[in-house]
Design an enzyme around this catalytic site. Structure first.
Site: not given
Ligand code: PLP
Length: 377
Positions: A69, A178, A198, A234, A320
């Site tokens: 994402a 989400q 995931h 790829t 994050c």
């Molecule tokens: N956007 C949202 C709303 C998320 O909750 C997350 C992950 O926690 C992400 C983006 C980022 O996802 P990714 O780990 O697949 O880069």
């Protein structure tokens, strides 16, 4: 061990993993190779992509595979800004966006774009009238998450999309990472949509950006042919097969899973609300999958660590973000710094058992009592 951090990552479904494994072994040829082995892999990608597109009610050609994402969000924000900068340099984001959106917009800001944050109501929703007032002739992009990662608020995406259809040079992106598997989505009028398997029991390292056919963008990654010119590399046959399976399961089982999780959610909320220092940060617009609460006076990380000592795994906010900083999302909702620096996210799944809830509640009680005994609350 009680895992209550499903909003950060879900464990892969066994059926998805088996398919991923079998596909990796069997279809190892490059799907862009002219020979029969490559063409077999390409056919599998095409068939699964068609199915993914059908499940999301979009066209097969509108799907761009990414690494997750974060990459999809970067591609949406930077790609649209770079492509359409001649129309204007103004971007609007909601105040609930994931770091990958905010950071991408900050990069654009350094390049001369202006970024405005759309406030939310007391219930946590963006307001259409406020958005209307913020729109300018040079607004080229609005990005509003379908469901945020910390409070689980469901935004009125279809309504916003309808409004923005009246502004031909304003593109609308939603981060639905989400949302999948938790709410029904119908994003006919949305220009760009991010998802990542995931978060719905698929594998890690894949994401999708849906880019509607009449929208263009500047690719972030240059190179040779892939499944689309908008993202080189790829094509990974097993990723596509596994994403298709995970998405089909998530959509098929969404309602049953929702009902089950709602029951667990009520049990937790009813229980922890009895404690005088607990403040529930969710509103009536939150999904049951994410419970967010604060214990006044106790830093998020301190309570999360106490729970971890009892083998309960929760999180303080979206994974994050730096651990010690207050939650931007809780602040946007409550305008209260103390709630924002004491928030805990408990995220649930259909895999969460009644026994796990009982274990969590017992651990919660023990930790809370210890804080009382130690005179901390
Ligand atoms: N956007 C949202 C709303 C998320 O909750 C997350 C992950 O926690 C992400 C983006 C980022 O996802 P990714 O780990 O697949 O880069």
């Amino acid at each position: 061990m009680v895992y209550l951090d499903y909003a950060a990552n879900t464990p892969v479904d066994r059926q998805v993993l088996d398919l991923y494994y079998e596909t990796t072994l069997k279809y190892f040829a490059n799907p862009n190779s002219f020979h029969i082995l490559g063409q077999e892999a390409k056919k599998i990608i095409d068939d699964c992509t068609k199915n993914i597109a059908k499940n999301l009610n979009v066209l097969k050609e509108e799907i761009i595979y990414t690494s997750g994402a974060t990459e999809a969000n970067n591609l949406a924000i930077k790609g649209i800004c770079e492509r359409y900068k001649n129309y204007g340099k103004h971007i609007i984001l909601s105040s609930l966006e994931h770091n990958s959106i905010i950071a991408s917009a900050s990069v654009m800001q350094e390049l001369g774009f202006e970024v405005d944050l759309l406030p939310i109501s007391k219930e946590g929703l963006v307001e259409i009238d406020t958005l209307k007032k913020m729109l300018r002739p040079d607004t080229i992009l609005v990005s509003i998450c379908a469901v945020d990662s910390e409070i689980g608020l469901v935004q009125p995406i279809e309504e916003i999309a309808k409004l923005l259809k009246q502004y031909p040079h304003t593109y609308f992106h939603t981060d639905a990472t989400q949302a999948i598997g938790k709410v029904k989505i119908n994003y006919q009028d949305v220009d760009l949509i991010t998802i990542a398997p995931h978060k719905f029991y698929g594998i890690n390292g894949v994401g999708i950006l849906i880019k509607k056919k009449d929208v263009s963008l500047k690719p972030l990654i240059s190179g040779g042919k892939s499944t689309t010119v908008f993202r080189s590399g790829t094509p990974v046959t097993a990723n596509v097969v596994a994403t298709d399976k995970a998405l089909s399961l998530a959509i098929q089982k969404q309602e049953t899973r929702y009902k089950y999780v709602l029951k667990l959610n009520k049990q937790i909320i009813n229980y922890i609300s009895q404690y005088s220092k607990v403040h529930i940060n969710n509103t009536s617009k939150s999904l049951p999958f994410t419970i967010n609460f604060s214990i006044k006076g106790i830093k998020s990380i301190d309570f999360a660590k106490m729970l971890e000592e009892k083998n309960i795994y929760v999180s303080t906010k979206t994974s994050c973000c730096p651990l010690e900083t207050p939650s931007k999302l809780i602040y946007a909702l409550t305008q209260d710094k103390s709630l924002a620096s004491t928030s805990i996210r408990v995220s649930l799944s259909h895999l969460t058992t009644e026994n796990e809830i009982a274990e969590f509640l017992t651990a919660f009680d023990e930790c809370y009592r210890k804080l009382e005994t130690d005179g901390k609350i």
